[in-house]
Design an enzyme around this catalytic site. Structure first.
Site, PDB file in Angstrom:
ATOM      1  N   ASP A   1       0.873  -1.175   0.000  1.00  0.00           N
ATOM      2  CA  ASP A   1       0.000   0.000   0.000  1.00  0.00           C
ATOM      3  C   ASP A   1       0.915   1.231   0.000  1.00  0.00           C
ATOM      4  OD1 ASP A   1      -3.269   0.205   0.901  1.00  0.00           O
ATOM      5  OD2 ASP A   1      -2.095   2.065   0.957  1.00  0.00           O
TER       6      ASP A   1
ATOM      7  N   ASP B 252       4.118   3.396  -3.862  1.00  0.00           N
ATOM      8  CA  ASP B 252       3.130   4.196  -4.594  1.00  0.00           C
ATOM      9  C   ASP B 252       2.959   3.572  -5.976  1.00  0.00           C
ATOM     10  OD1 ASP B 252       1.681   6.088  -6.037  1.00  0.00           O
ATOM     11  OD2 ASP B 252       2.808   7.785  -5.218  1.00  0.00           O
TER      12      ASP B 252
ATOM     13  N   GLY C  86      -5.561   1.746  -5.069  1.00  0.00           N
ATOM     14  CA  GLY C  86      -5.961   2.856  -5.927  1.00  0.00           C
ATOM     15  C   GLY C  86      -6.953   3.739  -5.210  1.00  0.00           C
TER      16      GLY C  86
ATOM     17  N   SER D 110     -10.412   4.919  -4.355  1.00  0.00           N
ATOM     18  CA  SER D 110     -11.602   4.059  -4.401  1.00  0.00           C
ATOM     19  C   SER D 110     -12.909   4.850  -4.466  1.00  0.00           C
ATOM     20  CB  SER D 110     -11.616   3.135  -3.185  1.00  0.00           C
ATOM     21  OG  SER D 110     -11.679   3.895  -2.002  1.00  0.00           O
TER      22      SER D 110
ATOM     23  N   SER E 163     -15.228  -1.542 -10.836  1.00  0.00           N
ATOM     24  CA  SER E 163     -16.317  -1.032  -9.997  1.00  0.00           C
ATOM     25  C   SER E 163     -17.614  -0.920 -10.795  1.00  0.00           C
ATOM     26  CB  SER E 163     -15.923   0.353  -9.469  1.00  0.00           C
ATOM     27  OG  SER E 163     -17.021   0.978  -8.850  1.00  0.00           O
ATOM     28  N   ASN E 164     -18.703  -0.980 -10.065  1.00  0.00           N
ATOM     29  CA  ASN E 164     -20.015  -0.711 -10.673  1.00  0.00           C
ATOM     30  C   ASN E 164     -20.052   0.693 -11.285  1.00  0.00           C
ATOM     31  OD1 ASN E 164     -21.759   1.231  -8.737  1.00  0.00           O
ATOM     32  ND2 ASN E 164     -20.429  -0.027  -7.477  1.00  0.00           N
ATOM     33  N   HIS E 165     -19.126   1.573 -10.847  1.00  0.00           N
ATOM     34  CA  HIS E 165     -19.142   2.941 -11.386  1.00  0.00           C
ATOM     35  C   HIS E 165     -18.597   3.009 -12.819  1.00  0.00           C
ATOM     36  CE1 HIS E 165     -20.839   4.375  -7.727  1.00  0.00           C
ATOM     37  NE2 HIS E 165     -19.934   3.651  -7.063  1.00  0.00           N
TER      38      HIS E 165
ATOM     39  N   TYR F  20     -13.568   8.650 -11.559  1.00  0.00           N
ATOM     40  CA  TYR F  20     -13.264   7.363 -10.936  1.00  0.00           C
ATOM     41  C   TYR F  20     -13.783   6.212 -11.808  1.00  0.00           C
ATOM     42  CZ  TYR F  20     -14.032   3.500  -7.609  1.00  0.00           C
ATOM     43  OH  TYR F  20     -14.080   2.265  -7.003  1.00  0.00           O
TER      44      TYR F  20
ATOM     45  N   SER G 241     -21.001  -3.215  -3.965  1.00  0.00           N
ATOM     46  CA  SER G 241     -20.721  -2.568  -2.675  1.00  0.00           C
ATOM     47  C   SER G 241     -20.266  -3.669  -1.733  1.00  0.00           C
ATOM     48  CB  SER G 241     -21.977  -1.902  -2.125  1.00  0.00           C
ATOM     49  OG  SER G 241     -22.554  -1.039  -3.086  1.00  0.00           O
TER      50      SER G 241
HETATM   51  P1  NAI Z   1      -9.911   1.585   0.210  1.00  0.00           P
HETATM   52  O1  NAI Z   1      -9.882   3.026  -0.169  1.00  0.00           O
HETATM   53  O2  NAI Z   1     -10.236   1.233   1.625  1.00  0.00           O
HETATM   54  O3  NAI Z   1      -8.529   0.901  -0.176  1.00  0.00           O
HETATM   55  C1  NAI Z   1      -7.738   1.299  -1.264  1.00  0.00           C
HETATM   56  C2  NAI Z   1      -6.287   1.296  -0.821  1.00  0.00           C
HETATM   57  O4  NAI Z   1      -5.493   1.720  -1.935  1.00  0.00           O
HETATM   58  C3  NAI Z   1      -6.021   2.275   0.331  1.00  0.00           C
HETATM   59  O5  NAI Z   1      -5.448   1.580   1.429  1.00  0.00           O
HETATM   60  C4  NAI Z   1      -5.069   3.284  -0.251  1.00  0.00           C
HETATM   61  O6  NAI Z   1      -4.073   3.751   0.649  1.00  0.00           O
HETATM   62  C5  NAI Z   1      -4.439   2.515  -1.427  1.00  0.00           C
HETATM   63  N1  NAI Z   1      -3.945   3.447  -2.430  1.00  0.00           N
HETATM   64  C6  NAI Z   1      -4.519   4.598  -2.878  1.00  0.00           C
HETATM   65  N2  NAI Z   1      -3.703   5.231  -3.740  1.00  0.00           N
HETATM   66  C7  NAI Z   1      -2.598   4.461  -3.863  1.00  0.00           C
HETATM   67  C8  NAI Z   1      -1.398   4.597  -4.599  1.00  0.00           C
HETATM   68  N3  NAI Z   1      -1.151   5.675  -5.380  1.00  0.00           N
HETATM   69  N4  NAI Z   1      -0.476   3.625  -4.472  1.00  0.00           N
HETATM   70  C9  NAI Z   1      -0.693   2.539  -3.676  1.00  0.00           C
HETATM   71  N5  NAI Z   1      -1.806   2.370  -2.951  1.00  0.00           N
HETATM   72  C10 NAI Z   1      -2.748   3.319  -3.040  1.00  0.00           C
HETATM   73  O7  NAI Z   1     -10.939   0.878  -0.786  1.00  0.00           O
HETATM   74  P2  NAI Z   1     -11.608  -0.550  -0.698  1.00  0.00           P
HETATM   75  O8  NAI Z   1     -13.031  -0.369  -0.357  1.00  0.00           O
HETATM   76  O9  NAI Z   1     -10.779  -1.459   0.102  1.00  0.00           O
HETATM   77  O10 NAI Z   1     -11.571  -0.978  -2.238  1.00  0.00           O
HETATM   78  C11 NAI Z   1     -10.493  -1.718  -2.775  1.00  0.00           C
HETATM   79  C12 NAI Z   1     -10.583  -1.655  -4.291  1.00  0.00           C
HETATM   80  O11 NAI Z   1     -11.834  -2.144  -4.719  1.00  0.00           O
HETATM   81  C13 NAI Z   1     -10.449  -0.240  -4.870  1.00  0.00           C
HETATM   82  O12 NAI Z   1      -9.699  -0.302  -6.057  1.00  0.00           O
HETATM   83  C14 NAI Z   1     -11.871   0.154  -5.173  1.00  0.00           C
HETATM   84  O13 NAI Z   1     -11.936   1.072  -6.270  1.00  0.00           O
HETATM   85  C15 NAI Z   1     -12.488  -1.190  -5.526  1.00  0.00           C
HETATM   86  N6  NAI Z   1     -13.917  -1.218  -5.239  1.00  0.00           N
HETATM   87  C16 NAI Z   1     -14.367  -1.331  -3.956  1.00  0.00           C
HETATM   88  C17 NAI Z   1     -15.709  -1.387  -3.691  1.00  0.00           C
HETATM   89  C18 NAI Z   1     -16.242  -1.589  -2.324  1.00  0.00           C
HETATM   90  O14 NAI Z   1     -17.470  -1.667  -2.195  1.00  0.00           O
HETATM   91  N7  NAI Z   1     -15.431  -1.702  -1.280  1.00  0.00           N
HETATM   92  C19 NAI Z   1     -16.703  -1.252  -4.779  1.00  0.00           C
HETATM   93  C20 NAI Z   1     -16.110  -1.133  -6.093  1.00  0.00           C
HETATM   94  C21 NAI Z   1     -14.772  -1.129  -6.296  1.00  0.00           C
HETATM   95  C1  15L Z   2     -17.127   1.885  -5.174  1.00  0.00           C
HETATM   96  O1  15L Z   2     -16.569   1.787  -6.269  1.00  0.00           O
HETATM   97  C2  15L Z   2     -16.403   2.372  -3.981  1.00  0.00           C
HETATM   98  O2  15L Z   2     -15.056   1.974  -3.971  1.00  0.00           O
HETATM   99  C3  15L Z   2     -17.070   1.968  -2.680  1.00  0.00           C
HETATM  100  O3  15L Z   2     -16.520   2.749  -1.628  1.00  0.00           O
HETATM  101  C4  15L Z   2     -18.575   2.157  -2.752  1.00  0.00           C
HETATM  102  O4  15L Z   2     -18.868   3.515  -2.914  1.00  0.00           O
HETATM  103  C5  15L Z   2     -19.118   1.357  -3.920  1.00  0.00           C
HETATM  104  O5  15L Z   2     -18.456   1.681  -5.127  1.00  0.00           O
HETATM  105  C6  15L Z   2     -20.619   1.559  -4.141  1.00  0.00           C
HETATM  106  O6  15L Z   2     -21.002   1.946  -5.234  1.00  0.00           O
HETATM  107  O7  15L Z   2     -21.380   1.288  -3.207  1.00  0.00           O
END
Ligand code: NAI
Ligand code: 15L
Length: 265
Positions: free
Chosen positions: A33, A50, A72, A74, A110-112, A135, A164
């Protein structure tokens, strides 16, 4: 069992969950991370990196047999943040795969990427992308990179359009879009178990009664989500009042993201 599995975004919500839950999949988990993480435990390696730093990402990927790419930005943000983490970051990751011979990736899309589709539309893997912000555009880019690196270089990726993914659905929209942690772990296991996956699009959702997505095209993975958002309906309906019928969270699959503006630098 793989020799070494890389999890990016390992300090995040899904990354921390995967750190706990994917230990059985590889002799060593390499956890990365951009922010500090708890120190390495048994059979773990911790690397702060990074994703925007090309040389560092190549070192990160070297020696890994597979990647769960969760790292990335998120949610919606300024272009410079999105570009570094989700555009340059994905390019750097696939270049590192190409240069080091890592051949299988789960890309957390992502769904987005399809957020401007109406909730009345059922989507399968062939649906047009309709991103709902910068995003969402970055996730479409990631899926396109996955496709190109598969067709040119044979690097296989499952792009998972995660709905989600949280411990439980937090609002009415998530009664359709929710994916449980257990179902996500089962999906990751299925993707790395399959002898060949190609480059499929998978919708990451549990077995939700009101879901919008059709995963028939990826039946070959043998992934059958077990959990149901419906079990939480009573609690969710008590928590959130019914929004107006034209509110973005009940019109579009991407919900409130569709109503967000461009974030200025
Ligand atoms: P999160 O924001 O908790 O985790 C993402 C991690 O990526 C963070 O720990 C952050 O420090 C790291 N990060 C950000 N920029 C970075 C960089 N430049 N270099 C290295 N690391 C970096 O998000 P979450 O919820 O754990 O999601 C994980 C992945 O799943 C993301 O890519 C997100 O877009 C995707 N996602 C998550 C959803 C959800 O419902 N949790 C829904 C759709 C997609
Ligand atoms: C995403 O892509 C985000 O990473 C997560 O935080 C939620 O917002 C999710 O979509 C969502 O649409 O619920």
């Amino acid at each position: 069992m793989m020799n070494r599995l890389l999890i990016t975004g390992a300090a995040g919500g899904l990354g921390s969950m995967c750190r706990d839950r994917l230990k059985h999949m590889a002799k060593t988990l390499r956890l990365s991370d951009v922010v500090e993480m708890p120190p390495a435990g048994e059979n773990e390696e911790v690397v702060v990196c990074d994703l925007g730093d090309k040389a560092a990402v190549e070192d990160l990927v070297r020696g890994c047999d597979g990647i769960v790419h969760l790292g990335g930005r998120s949610i919606e943000d300024t272009w410079s943040v999105i570009r570094n983490a989700n555009i340059d970051g994905v390019f750097n990751l696939y270049e590192a795969c190409r240069n080091t011979g890592c051949n299988r990736v789960i890309f957390a899309s992502s769904n987005h990427a399809v957020g401007f589709h109406k909730q009345t539309t059922r989507l399968d893997a062939n649906a047009l992308t309709q991103p709902d912000g910068l995003y969402g555009v970055s996730k479409v880019f990631g899926e396109a990179m996955a496709s190109m690196y598969y067709n040119k270089f044979g690097i296989e990726t499952a792009s998972v359009r995660i709905g989600s993914c949280f411990p439980e659905p937090k609002n009415r929209r998530m009664l359709a879009s929710w994916m449980s942690y257990d179902d996500f772990v089962r999906l990751i296991e299925a993707v790395f178990r399959a002898p060949k996956i190609g480059c499929p699009i998978v919708y990451g959702a549990s077995n939700n009664a009101t879901g919008w997505w059709d995963n028939r095209e990826v039946g070959f993975l043998g992934w059958e989500p077990q959990d149901r958002a419906e079990d939480y309906r009573a609690v969710v309906e008590q928590m959130e009042e019914m929004p107006a019928i034209d509110a973005p969270q009940v019109v579009y699959q991407g919900g409130a993201f569709t109503a967000d503006g461009i974030h200025e630098e």
